[in-house]
Design an enzyme around this catalytic site. Structure first.
Site, PDB file in Angstrom:
ATOM      1  CB  SER A 141      -0.866  -0.018   1.265  1.00 62.38           C
ATOM      2  OG  SER A 141      -1.444   1.246   1.500  1.00 62.38           O
ATOM      3  CE1 TYR A 146      -4.168  -1.692   4.796  1.00 61.81           C
ATOM      4  CE2 TYR A 146      -3.163   0.440   4.356  1.00 61.81           C
ATOM      5  CZ  TYR A 146      -3.717  -0.732   3.892  1.00 61.81           C
ATOM      6  OH  TYR A 146      -3.823  -0.967   2.545  1.00 61.81           O
TER       7      TYR A 146
END
Length: 185
Positions: A92, A105
């Site tokens: 990501s 995350y």
């Protein structure tokens, strides 16, 4: 089936070591091998870090990072035995950038980025070729690149499959930028 490809789905908790290994064994029995692994499992909990519980943090780490480790660990032995395979870990932008409310995350995806580099460092070597010793020793793939190594990346970047890829530098380097070098003997 229309394209002559047999496909089947399997469900498991990728963060559960025993369950994952059972599924991988089933796939090996039915198909003979796993040639490509795509680690794409992920969740995000948008919670300010000081409000996030340790259990919530661990859940994100388990699904977004530990599951990729477990899945790769499950398929690498057969890939070594066969002499190759592909492991694609979907990271990501948060593996490079910080942002409010995504501490777990971003931590998991940053870890996944480094897991990817370490998998390449440990397993990309393949078989040895008589190339320049310095470059080969610094490259996890243990060889010089060839023009054929650029075909896939060039086709990807030229195709509609890369329409949402912008400003990204795709290194086709055998893993040299991910690798610090072998330990001295």
């Amino acid at each position: 089936i229309a394209l002559g490809v047999k496909a089947k789905g399997y469900a498991s908790n990728a963060a559960n070591f025993d369950e994952t290994h059972k599924v991988v064994e089933e796939i090996h029995k039915e198909f003979g091998s796993i040639d490509i692994l795509v680690n794409n499992a992920g969740i995000i909990k948008r919670i300010p870090m000081h409000e996030m519980s340790v259990d919530e943090f661990r859940e994100v780490i388990d699904i977004d990072l530990t599951a990729a480790f477990i899945m790769a660990k499950a398929v690498i032995p057969s890939m070594i035995e066969r002499g190759g395979g592909k492991i694609i870990n979907v990271c990501s932008m948060m593996s490079e950038l910080g942002r409010e409310t995504v501490s777990a995350y971003a931590s998991a995806k940053g870890g996944l980025k480094m897991l990817t580099r370490n998998i390449a460092s440990e397993y990309a070597e393949g078989r040895r070729h008589p190339f320049d010793a310095f470059i080969v020793s610094k490259t996890p793939a243990a060889r010089w690149g060839t023009p054929d190594d650029l075909k896939g990346p060039a086709l990807f970047l030229a195709s509609s499959a890369s329409d949402f890829v912008n400003g990204h530098i795709l290194y086709v380097d055998g893993g040299i930028l991910a690798y610090i070098g072998k330990q001295p003997k």
